[in-house]
Enzyme design. Structure first.
Site, PDB file in Angstrom:
ATOM      1  N   ASP A 255     124.555  78.628  54.637  1.00 55.61           N
ATOM      2  CA  ASP A 255     124.577  77.331  53.962  1.00 55.61           C
ATOM      3  C   ASP A 255     124.834  76.127  54.860  1.00 55.61           C
ATOM      4  OD1 ASP A 255     123.996  78.262  51.358  1.00 55.61           O
ATOM      5  OD2 ASP A 255     126.058  78.899  51.074  1.00 55.61           O
TER       6      ASP A 255
ATOM      7  N   GLY B 247     124.005  74.328  45.734  1.00 54.50           N
ATOM      8  CA  GLY B 247     123.230  74.814  44.598  1.00 54.50           C
ATOM      9  C   GLY B 247     124.177  75.286  43.513  1.00 54.50           C
TER      10      GLY B 247
ATOM     11  N   TYR C 166     126.604  77.673  43.665  1.00 49.75           N
ATOM     12  CA  TYR C 166     127.969  78.013  44.049  1.00 49.75           C
ATOM     13  C   TYR C 166     128.763  76.780  44.461  1.00 49.75           C
ATOM     14  CZ  TYR C 166     129.189  82.938  44.122  1.00 49.75           C
ATOM     15  OH  TYR C 166     129.582  84.188  43.766  1.00 49.75           O
TER      16      TYR C 166
END
Lengths: 703, 703
Positions: free
Chosen positions: A346, A432, A434
């Site tokens: 990420d 997104g 999470y």
């Protein structure tokens, strides 16, 4: 910047403005009176005060102006600036710099995509000179920009096949919501030599919680630079979209079902105000700590030059030159078409800081919090504001810093207890579905706790089953059934921390203090065995590639061998793991190679300015040729050197029904803890709480 | 009760009165106005309301009266009642009992030492009948009484050799402070067939912190029942007593050095008061939880019948029938004469609850805490009060129960965050030098966290060295040098929890959900590997003897196989370990045999009323013939049965200078967490904090 570029630039500006507007609308209500924001709120007049201060509005604009006339962009039809951040001055210079000294030369590091190729430029803000940094031959691409992601998300809607399959599934195109998914790297011809992204879609019918309504099996592979569909994987047509009943988690909607009032209001109150100051916008001074704090588009929170005051000498002593979350790795455990590639990194793919949203005052942080903004840059270097992206607050949970009560046997009465008050620095990034809550917690006893909380929505998978009794074998679901037609796919989370500890100076050693059973000799003792602590100083990097083991335990010390306590112990800090998880994937599996930093829990590398991103500088579609594992395998000497410690915090997540439709926060942490750093307990002289120190409070009168 | 017995009884009464006086003096200043204590403070009029309520003042007095005429004590010259506690009614009856029903027959379980022999009696408080329980042939003795410990501590002072060696060391006898040390069991002739204790002494010259001034190498072995010295180990005469400079940690003394004012006052405030009630003195009802709470002389805190409300049905659902800290094990890692035996089992040897001192309001617990008293009994059954031994409070540390912020891409703005408020139940036991802070934390999402914090003083060892450069080999110190002439001996701490989970009923199963790497077949997927969750239901006890492993991870579920969620998952809770340590001692080492419950981290046994104390009912000088390991090795069936889960929390402690002269709290925990217990996130309907809910506060005006 003329012609096509100018038009492109205009389009970018408009999209940025829209984006900013959305962000700005989000401005929370003003913080409590006693929490003043020291600087101007709009940042137009910000000037850097410290060599590590992030780029200002003015500086971003200067970068933009300088690059506008740069030949690289002059001659290109399309380009984007995927990352712009301060190029921190050399550590040596920063360490010498003192408040009042002239500021060190300001430089910006710029990562640009020009005609599908990555470039790194160094912009000197004083001289306006631009230099290239050599890129080498590593694989991968820079962080996605918000602008290109926004453009990509429109691509499927122009595609006939995509429109057809959506229609065939009986889904209203107006309800379709798509998300950009980094596709990893699997050495597949269609994905090689181009920058690709996968788009997966959901239905937003009847719930903002579209994540709980996946259009299963539909994945659109897109060439990012050409903005065209390469392939549509479409093999989930028999799988219904879950109904998503009561998945809308918003208060406004849930209130209609009846609020769940479980407790009376409770609040942390500081009648005399907070005990910290934020000097020049970035230097936090609290209790016996001071550190430089800033938001970074890739790392999120960066803590620099953390120092703690020695209670004996009043000296501010160096603990950590720089600490931040370097990379994440989130592999899902489903090898099928629509899922195998979901192995996110990420920070390097999306930008951990870029995904951080403004914090909700009173809920993301308590009312006594101070908020810090971020100024980031759009893809054309136009600066934009992310308000309230970091909060800083003191916390008291009723915990005890130290205590002792003497048993009355001893004919004297002693009960001495000291309350534990900590300082928390927090960011919440919504990558997104999470949500990652990242906390750095500073304690007066010298301990730093790094904590990650996970909340938000699961990435769920559609299924034909709506009851477990229909499932032939649970094993082939790739995760538990969570609700009708929804599976919670098993996955892991790894967060690796870059921890450039400098214990009382830069030249440190890493020592493994191994706890080993020792058998006594016959007749030596009534005991058969006891434990010994065996100290092993790591000579080279491979000595410091550590896998934790409950049955072969060690302490892990970062010490300064040339600085000793009065009685001769080397001063140090130790990293103290808590609950964690290790990656069990095959080391040769492509995602595991890319995220090879999860092969160990602890690593130590010699300080190297270019080794900051554990999954590689260009993580997007990287092949794993620029990871911490690769650097560490060089096996460089690390004894009595400026060294960096890396720690990976892991979670295995087998979802359960409680995670639906939004997950209660689960968290884990590790500690950096003084070990013979102080001569003695550094908070011995702390006073207890007295009643007259505490506030007088009453209920808030409703207007 | 006449003649010698009466005199003995008088002596006991006086010592108890003294003890009570000391305890009473400690009464904290009155808690805040809004925290009312529901019952009378002096407990003389207490009556039991619930079958699990502890014995009252009246009931203890009745036990005393009944036993006064019992033949066992009539015919004995000396006796003591080492443990008196409620004999809980059969679980089946308690489960059926409802508020309003007549109370179940009240019984007291009494452990008595009569002429050096252990007896267990059951006193029926309704009929006044006394029955013996068969003792079997297990080794060991009951918990020490406060009275016998007090007597023992006077024994060395009457011994000529002891007085001589103290004088020879140049220590003023008036400064000598001694502590009672359980001697373990090592099959040594002098210790067999008698109850022995070891006494070690310290100097209290110039500091109340005598623990930092050991008279090293001097150990007095005493026959407890004859109250005579058996042997004096005296081989540390060359080792000086540490000077103990500035080791007095009391605020009154430290203030003279200058207070360390690190932060402004901070407090948790509840303008509308706490959200829990304590019904009938023991039934705590908070948010969606209710449980029965009491103090126990051996276990400390006992939580019973913990139930959580289902948000869908409003039903109170059973989670745990009974939970408590069953035993501790604290082995020191030094095989020499004065240290090898230091392998304490604090609950069974000293009584974890007996060692808990009144909590310091505002410091041990926040100002919004409610305090619960304990009524325990002296060695002749006379009841005495321990005020404020348990506190209960709500806590808000600024944490987040769940959150999600939607990325602005999606053209709609969502930021939903819910604050996390927990309920904490706390006790702090000072087992000699060490302070154990035991927390049970209840969360609204159904999670129960059990946390242990360690503070207080190290057990340190005198040494001739005052600098590391004098030490020939660090390895032979048995721990790091902490200060001039003081070594912090390496040791472990283990705390085993008895957790009689009853998930929606008594018939439960224990399932290991093993996370295993699965290799894909060639051509199946671009991925080489992924993880699968393999469920294995434990059939018998040996299937549930679990050692944790980072590289062979599992989840550990307690499920109710006959109760499923709507979509067919068995309802359950899982035990979630966090940071812990495993015992590495030789399994045949006597202390490890006695504390064999540390051989695994998790065990599951069938419910058996007599199997509550993991180190044996009679832990003192036990040989390890009545431990959890022995019971579990019977390998009884545990599937779909009433079963008990045991979890051991461990710490390796290599001391460091920061632990001197008093240790900053170090803590660890584990969680009991719902897993498909609820249909969905049970706190979805929780409202956020609003500003008008929070209090208006001002500084306290000094008088």
């Amino acid at each position: 910047m003329e012609g096509r570029k100018l038009r492109r630039s205009l389009v970018l500006s408009i999209s940025i403005s829209l984006f900013l507007l959305l962000t700005w609308l989000h401005l929370p209500s003003s913080p409590e009176n006693f929490i003043k924001k020291p600087g101007p709120t709009h940042h137009e007049s910000d000037v850097p005060h410290h060599p590590l201060d992030p780029l200002t509005v003015h500086e971003f604009n200067k970068v933009r102006a300088i690059l506008a006339t740069h030949p690289l962009f002059e001659s290109s039809s399309t380009y984007s600036l995927n990352a712009i951040a301060l190029e921190e001055p050399d550590k040596e210079l920063v360490l010498k710099w003192k408040r009042g000294d002239p500021l060190l030369p300001r430089k910006a590091s710029v990562t640009a995509m020009v005609n599908g190729k990555s470039h790194i430029l160094l912009v000197d803000l004083n001289t306006s000179e631009v230099s290239y940094n050599e890129l080498g031959s590593t694989s991968g691409y820079p962080i996605l920009t918000i602008e290109e992601t926004a453009r990509i998300l429109e691509v499927p809607f122009k595609n006939v096949e995509f429109n057809g399959t959506i229609a065939q599934r009986g889904i209203n195109m107006g309800d379709v919501k798509c998300v950009p998914l980094s596709s990893g790297w699997y050495n597949m011809p269609i994905e090689n030599k181009r920058r690709v992204i996968k788009v997966q879609c959901f239905s937003m019918k009847d719930s903002v919680n579209f994540y709980m309504k996946p259009i299963e099996g539909l994945t659109v592979l897109i060439d990012m630079d050409r903005e065209e569909v390469l392939h549509i994987f479409d093999n989930g047509r028999g799988i219904p979209v879950a109904k998503g009943i009561d998945t809308d988690y918003r208060y406004s909607v849930q209130k209609l079902r009846g609020e769940l009032h479980l407790f009376n209001p409770i609040s942390m109150e500081q009648p005399k105000g907070p005990s910290f100051i934020v000097e020049d916008g970035h230097l936090v001074k609290w209790a016996n700590w001071e550190f430089h704090l800033k938001a970074d588009p890739r790392a999120g929170i960066i803590i620099s030059q953390a120092k703690v005051r020695d209670p004996d000498t009043s000296e501010m002593r160096s603990v950590m030159y720089k600490g931040f979350t370097s990379e994440l790795f989130v592999p899902y455990m489903d090898p099928t078409d629509a899922w195998y590639f979901k192995t996110y990194m990420d920070a390097g793919e999306y930008g951990f800081g870029l995904q951080a949203m403004p914090l909700d005052p009173l809920n993301d942080c308590p009312r006594n919090a101070y908020y810090m903004d971020a100024v980031f840059a759009a893809a054309d270097a136009t600066p934009y504001l992310r308000p309230n992206i970091i909060c800083v607050f003191e916390t008291y949970a009723g915990d005890i810093a130290w205590r002792h009560a003497e048993t009355p046997f001893n004919n004297f009465k002693v009960t001495e207890v000291r309350p534990k008050v900590n300082l928390v620095v927090r960011m919440a990034a919504s990558v997104g579905n999470y949500d990652y809550i990242v906390d750095w917690e500073f304690q007066t006893d010298g301990l730093i706790r790094s904590k990650v909380g996970l909340s938000g929505m699961l990435m769920v998978k559609g299924t034909i089953y709506d009851h477990m009794n229909q499932v032939p074998s649970e094993e082939y679901l790739y995760g538990p059934l969570l609700s009708e037609n929804l599976i919670g796919v098993i996955h892991d989370h790894y967060i690796i921390y870059y921890l450039d500890l400098d214990i009382d100076g830069t030249d440190n050693s890493f020592t493994k203090v191994n706890i080993k059973k020792h058998e006594t000799s016959p007749g030596e003792s009534p005991r058969k065995s006891y434990l010994k602590a065996i100290r092993n100083v790591a000579k080279t990097e491979k000595d410091a590639q550590i896998r934790l083991s409950l049955y072969d335990p060690s302490e892990f010390h970062m010490t300064n061998p040339s600085k000793k306590t009065k009685i001769g112990n080397p001063v140090g800090y130790k990293v103290v793991p808590s609950g964690t998880a290790a990656s069990l994937l095959d080391p040769e599996d492509p995602p595991q190679k890319r995220a090879a930093f999860t092969n160990n829990q602890i690593w130590v590398t010699p300080y190297n300015k270019s080794e900051e991103w554990a999954g590689g500088l260009f993580a997007y579609q990287s092949k794993g040729d620029d990871t911490l594992q690769v650097w560490s395998n060089r096996d460089r000497p690390i004894e009595k050197k400026d060294i960096v410690l890396w720690y990976t915090l892991g979670f295995h997540h087998i979802p359960c029904q409680e995670d639906y439709p939004i997950m209660p926060t689960v968290s884990s942490s590790f500690d950096l803890k003084p070990v013979n750093f102080f001569e003695r307990n550094p908070i011995l002289r702390l006073p207890p709480n007295f009643k007259h120190d505490l506030p007088l409070c009453s209920s808030h009168h409703l207007p």
